[in-house]
Design a protein around this motif. Structure first.
Motif, PDB file in Angstrom:
ATOM      1  N   ALA A   1     -88.273   1.185  45.361  1.00  0.00           N
ATOM      2  CA  ALA A   1     -87.220   2.142  45.181  1.00  0.00           C
ATOM      3  C   ALA A   1     -87.105   2.999  43.712  1.00  0.00           C
ATOM      4  O   ALA A   1     -86.535   2.756  43.047  1.00  0.00           O
ATOM      5  N   LYS A   2     -87.467   4.267  44.155  1.00  0.00           N
ATOM      6  CA  LYS A   2     -87.211   4.850  43.494  1.00  0.00           C
ATOM      7  C   LYS A   2     -85.693   5.276  43.083  1.00  0.00           C
ATOM      8  O   LYS A   2     -84.818   6.055  44.031  1.00  0.00           O
ATOM      9  N   GLU A   3     -85.388   5.977  42.067  1.00  0.00           N
ATOM     10  CA  GLU A   3     -83.786   6.477  41.347  1.00  0.00           C
ATOM     11  C   GLU A   3     -83.422   7.832  41.334  1.00  0.00           C
ATOM     12  O   GLU A   3     -84.335   7.354  40.316  1.00  0.00           O
ATOM     13  N   TYR A   4     -82.848   8.561  42.014  1.00  0.00           N
ATOM     14  CA  TYR A   4     -82.622   9.903  40.983  1.00  0.00           C
ATOM     15  C   TYR A   4     -81.274   9.159  41.054  1.00  0.00           C
ATOM     16  O   TYR A   4     -80.432   9.250  41.717  1.00  0.00           O
ATOM     17  N   SER A   5     -80.772  10.043  39.667  1.00  0.00           N
ATOM     18  CA  SER A   5     -79.658  10.233  39.268  1.00  0.00           C
ATOM     19  C   SER A   5     -79.023  11.295  40.404  1.00  0.00           C
ATOM     20  O   SER A   5     -79.603  12.449  39.468  1.00  0.00           O
ATOM     21  N   MET A   6     -77.812  12.040  39.995  1.00  0.00           N
ATOM     22  CA  MET A   6     -77.229  13.066  41.091  1.00  0.00           C
ATOM     23  C   MET A   6     -75.307  13.063  40.420  1.00  0.00           C
ATOM     24  O   MET A   6     -74.996  12.411  40.155  1.00  0.00           O
ATOM     25  N   ALA A   7     -75.476  14.464  40.213  1.00  0.00           N
ATOM     26  CA  ALA A   7     -73.933  14.954  40.011  1.00  0.00           C
ATOM     27  C   ALA A   7     -72.804  14.276  41.368  1.00  0.00           C
ATOM     28  O   ALA A   7     -71.484  14.587  41.479  1.00  0.00           O
ATOM     29  N   HIS A   8     -73.031  14.287  42.711  1.00  0.00           N
ATOM     30  CA  HIS A   8     -72.137  14.121  43.445  1.00  0.00           C
ATOM     31  C   HIS A   8     -72.596  13.465  44.874  1.00  0.00           C
ATOM     32  O   HIS A   8     -73.957  12.965  44.587  1.00  0.00           O
ATOM     33  N   GLY A   9     -72.306  12.631  45.626  1.00  0.00           N
ATOM     34  CA  GLY A   9     -72.258  11.861  46.695  1.00  0.00           C
ATOM     35  C   GLY A   9     -71.669  10.648  46.491  1.00  0.00           C
ATOM     36  O   GLY A   9     -70.328  10.788  45.956  1.00  0.00           O
ATOM     37  N   GLU A  10     -72.156   9.516  46.615  1.00  0.00           N
ATOM     38  CA  GLU A  10     -71.142   8.410  46.963  1.00  0.00           C
ATOM     39  C   GLU A  10     -71.003   7.982  44.866  1.00  0.00           C
ATOM     40  O   GLU A  10     -71.604   8.109  44.462  1.00  0.00           O
ATOM     41  N   PRO A  11     -69.845   7.563  44.626  1.00  0.00           N
ATOM     42  CA  PRO A  11     -69.304   7.562  43.369  1.00  0.00           C
ATOM     43  C   PRO A  11     -69.929   6.604  42.862  1.00  0.00           C
ATOM     44  O   PRO A  11     -69.553   4.823  43.826  1.00  0.00           O
ATOM     45  N   PHE A  12     -71.356   6.237  41.517  1.00  0.00           N
ATOM     46  CA  PHE A  12     -71.712   5.054  41.255  1.00  0.00           C
ATOM     47  C   PHE A  12     -70.981   4.197  39.876  1.00  0.00           C
ATOM     48  O   PHE A  12     -70.781   3.645  39.650  1.00  0.00           O
ATOM     49  N   TYR A  13     -71.364   5.306  39.019  1.00  0.00           N
ATOM     50  CA  TYR A  13     -71.021   5.135  37.561  1.00  0.00           C
ATOM     51  C   TYR A  13     -70.067   6.244  37.295  1.00  0.00           C
ATOM     52  O   TYR A  13     -69.712   7.285  37.826  1.00  0.00           O
ATOM     53  N   ILE A  14     -68.948   5.456  36.460  1.00  0.00           N
ATOM     54  CA  ILE A  14     -68.048   6.645  35.528  1.00  0.00           C
ATOM     55  C   ILE A  14     -68.502   7.856  34.890  1.00  0.00           C
ATOM     56  O   ILE A  14     -70.263   7.146  34.417  1.00  0.00           O
ATOM     57  N   VAL A  15     -68.460   9.011  34.380  1.00  0.00           N
ATOM     58  CA  VAL A  15     -69.295   8.867  33.250  1.00  0.00           C
ATOM     59  C   VAL A  15     -68.230   9.190  31.900  1.00  0.00           C
ATOM     60  O   VAL A  15     -66.847  10.112  31.446  1.00  0.00           O
ATOM     61  N   PRO A  16     -68.494   7.968  30.906  1.00  0.00           N
ATOM     62  CA  PRO A  16     -67.695   8.337  29.618  1.00  0.00           C
ATOM     63  C   PRO A  16     -67.223   9.016  28.532  1.00  0.00           C
ATOM     64  O   PRO A  16     -67.898   8.420  27.704  1.00  0.00           O
ATOM     65  N   ASP A  17     -67.267  10.656  28.921  1.00  0.00           N
ATOM     66  CA  ASP A  17     -67.420  10.932  27.555  1.00  0.00           C
ATOM     67  C   ASP A  17     -66.009  10.761  27.215  1.00  0.00           C
ATOM     68  O   ASP A  17     -64.812  10.022  28.122  1.00  0.00           O
ATOM     69  N   LYS A  18     -65.137  12.379  26.458  1.00  0.00           N
ATOM     70  CA  LYS A  18     -64.261  12.072  25.696  1.00  0.00           C
ATOM     71  C   LYS A  18     -63.757  12.343  27.266  1.00  0.00           C
ATOM     72  O   LYS A  18     -62.131  12.272  26.937  1.00  0.00           O
ATOM     73  N   GLU A  19     -64.254  14.018  27.513  1.00  0.00           N
ATOM     74  CA  GLU A  19     -63.250  14.987  28.294  1.00  0.00           C
ATOM     75  C   GLU A  19     -62.217  13.620  29.863  1.00  0.00           C
ATOM     76  O   GLU A  19     -61.061  13.929  30.108  1.00  0.00           O
ATOM     77  N   ASN A  20     -63.267  13.556  30.090  1.00  0.00           N
ATOM     78  CA  ASN A  20     -62.762  12.314  31.465  1.00  0.00           C
ATOM     79  C   ASN A  20     -62.095  10.955  31.190  1.00  0.00           C
ATOM     80  O   ASN A  20     -61.174  10.629  31.507  1.00  0.00           O
ATOM     81  N   GLN A  21     -62.646  10.458  29.354  1.00  0.00           N
ATOM     82  CA  GLN A  21     -61.618   9.762  29.238  1.00  0.00           C
ATOM     83  C   GLN A  21     -60.130  10.178  29.620  1.00  0.00           C
ATOM     84  O   GLN A  21     -59.380   9.161  29.149  1.00  0.00           O
ATOM     85  N   ASP A  22     -59.787  10.773  28.571  1.00  0.00           N
ATOM     86  CA  ASP A  22     -58.510  11.437  28.444  1.00  0.00           C
ATOM     87  C   ASP A  22     -58.092  11.332  29.728  1.00  0.00           C
ATOM     88  O   ASP A  22     -56.788  11.397  30.030  1.00  0.00           O
ATOM     89  N   LYS A  23     -58.776  12.794  30.393  1.00  0.00           N
ATOM     90  CA  LYS A  23     -57.778  12.654  31.664  1.00  0.00           C
ATOM     91  C   LYS A  23     -57.768  11.475  32.529  1.00  0.00           C
ATOM     92  O   LYS A  23     -56.685  11.375  33.435  1.00  0.00           O
ATOM     93  N   ALA A  24     -58.234  10.096  32.745  1.00  0.00           N
ATOM     94  CA  ALA A  24     -58.345   9.076  32.596  1.00  0.00           C
ATOM     95  C   ALA A  24     -57.033   8.663  32.507  1.00  0.00           C
ATOM     96  O   ALA A  24     -56.073   7.817  33.294  1.00  0.00           O
ATOM     97  N   GLU A  25     -57.353   8.491  31.099  1.00  0.00           N
ATOM     98  CA  GLU A  25     -55.920   7.731  30.465  1.00  0.00           C
ATOM     99  C   GLU A  25     -54.548   8.498  31.492  1.00  0.00           C
ATOM    100  O   GLU A  25     -53.636   8.009  31.659  1.00  0.00           O
ATOM    101  N   GLN A  26     -54.989   9.387  31.262  1.00  0.00           N
ATOM    102  CA  GLN A  26     -53.625  10.480  32.435  1.00  0.00           C
ATOM    103  C   GLN A  26     -52.971   9.625  33.728  1.00  0.00           C
ATOM    104  O   GLN A  26     -52.016   9.205  33.975  1.00  0.00           O
ATOM    105  N   TYR A  27     -53.275   9.856  33.978  1.00  0.00           N
ATOM    106  CA  TYR A  27     -54.095   8.657  35.346  1.00  0.00           C
ATOM    107  C   TYR A  27     -53.399   7.212  35.325  1.00  0.00           C
ATOM    108  O   TYR A  27     -52.511   6.948  36.328  1.00  0.00           O
ATOM    109  N   ARG A  28     -54.133   6.383  34.571  1.00  0.00           N
ATOM    110  CA  ARG A  28     -53.509   5.319  34.125  1.00  0.00           C
ATOM    111  C   ARG A  28     -52.189   4.780  33.868  1.00  0.00           C
ATOM    112  O   ARG A  28     -51.872   4.543  34.057  1.00  0.00           O
ATOM    113  N   GLN A  29     -51.838   6.131  32.878  1.00  0.00           N
ATOM    114  CA  GLN A  29     -49.884   6.081  32.132  1.00  0.00           C
ATOM    115  C   GLN A  29     -49.788   6.395  33.567  1.00  0.00           C
ATOM    116  O   GLN A  29     -48.333   5.870  33.990  1.00  0.00           O
ATOM    117  N   TYR A  30     -49.881   7.393  34.764  1.00  0.00           N
ATOM    118  CA  TYR A  30     -49.155   7.578  35.787  1.00  0.00           C
ATOM    119  C   TYR A  30     -49.392   6.488  36.404  1.00  0.00           C
ATOM    120  O   TYR A  30     -47.635   6.452  37.182  1.00  0.00           O
TER     121      TYR A  30
END
Length: 361
Positions: free
Chosen positions: A298-327
């Motif tokens: 199996a050859k693997e091609y990473s994509m932006a859309h579709g079934e979610p496999f991995y989170i994207v741990p950059d600062k913008e997403n981490q900050d947004k995720a923390e808002q959800y966790r706090q809520y």
């Protein structure tokens, strides 16, 4: 309809939680999953040619946690397997992660373990504060190793260069000065002998557990009353994107079966950091030990859309995720558990451990 416990998701977090509720609390549990199968992304199946493949990419179970290993061992025997990975660099297949063998092969050297350690120290650049994944590599092995192994591979996988990602992305990858070329060095390593799906079938095989597949929780949530909900899906989806959508990476798989050869490549996985558009090639027979005269890759091609496999741990997403966790902390009868629900990168054993330690109040 009133149900004691609802678990959304039949992957590790959901299945282990459901089993504990059914077994330890002797309570009824409804497990709901949008897929047509259990086991989440650990799901495996035989393809049309009888080759056992991992539908969502290679899963090698590894842990130093005896409690986790012993708990899963109730539901499976193990095919004991030590994973090895090669990276295609400068026309050569080089052992990954970085070790004495990697350095010696790549640079045509013959350094001892002590000499490799000193060699890496000379290549490394001093960085006062490790803020990104780029900092992790350059501070340990220098810029050439970073460019050859990590920079482009990371971009392929996350659509971000390492200098845009949290250090945790590459901290998971060890750097060694010895000759150990195993990808993992955990005490317990292997794959369920009859496959992950069979193991999950046994975990969920309890009279107190009822399973509904092909069911989207959002479509039925208003029809069900429950005492406690355990949610393992994307937390932003649960809250209808109240703080905006979190980013996830998906993967497309391109399968090929070869009937004229027993094996396609030397090891289970070969990474392609700089060549081609795919990130890696996995040959499942190496992982499963299946004894048949042909093979599937199996050859693997990473994509932006579709079934979610991995989170994207950059600062913008981490900050947004923390808002959800706090809520989410305001919830009295909802527990969020798992990679997508917590927006954290967990290995399989870490998710099992989280579920085993979860208070069942």
């Amino acid at each position: 309809m009133k149900i004691k416990n609802v678990v959304v998701g039949a992957g590790y977090a959901g299945a282990v939680t459901a089993r504990r509720l059914a077994e330890e609390k002797n309570e009824k549990v409804l497990v709901i999953d949008k897929h047509n199968h259990i086991a989440g992304h650990a799901y495996d199946q035989y393809n049309e040619y009888g080759v056992l493949i991992h539908t969502y990419g290679p899963h090698i179970f590894h842990t130093n946690n005896k409690k986790v290993w012993d708990w899963l061992s109730r539901f499976t025997d193990w095919y004991l397997y030590q994973h090895r990975v090669l990276s295609y660099i400068d026309g050569m297949k080089i052992p990954m992660p970085i070790s004495a063998e990697t350095i010696n092969q790549l640079y045509n050297l013959n350094l001892s373990s002590d000499e490799v350690e000193k060699w890496l120290e000379k290549q490394a650049e001093h960085i006062d504060e490790i803020k990104t994944s780029e900092d992790v590599v350059i501070s340990k092995a220098g810029r050439d190793i970073y460019e050859k192994f990590f920079k482009n591979y990371t971009y392929k996988q996350w659509d971000r260069y390492p200098d845009e990602l949290d250090p945790s992305v590459i901290k998971r990858i060890p750097f060694r000065n010895n000759r150990d070329t195993r990808y993992f060095t955990d005490k317990y390593q292997g794959l369920p002998k009859q496959g992950y799906t069979k193991m999950f079938e046994k975990i969920l095989d309890h009279p107190n557990i009822h399973i509904m597949l092909n069911t989207n929780w959002l479509d039925i949530k208003d029809q069900i009353q429950y005492d406690k909900l355990y949610f393992t899906g994307p937390i932003d989806l649960y809250y209808d994107y109240k703080f905006g959508a979190l980013e996830y990476r998906s993967v497309r798989f391109e399968y090929e079966t070869f009937f004229n050869k027993e094996f396609y490549q030397e090891v289970g996985t070969v990474n392609y950091p700089n060549d081609y558009d795919f990130t890696r090639i996995t040959e499942y027979k190496h992982l499963t030990g299946q004894n048949i005269p042909y093979t599937t890759i199996a050859k693997e091609y990473s994509m932006a859309h579709g079934e979610p496999f991995y989170i994207v741990p950059d600062k913008e997403n981490q900050d947004k995720a923390e808002q959800y966790r706090q809520y989410a902390q305001k919830e009295k009868n909802v527990t969020f558990i798992g990679r997508l629900a917590e927006y954290k990168y967990y290995n399989m054993d870490q998710i099992v451990d989280r579920a085993l330690e979860l208070p069942l109040d």
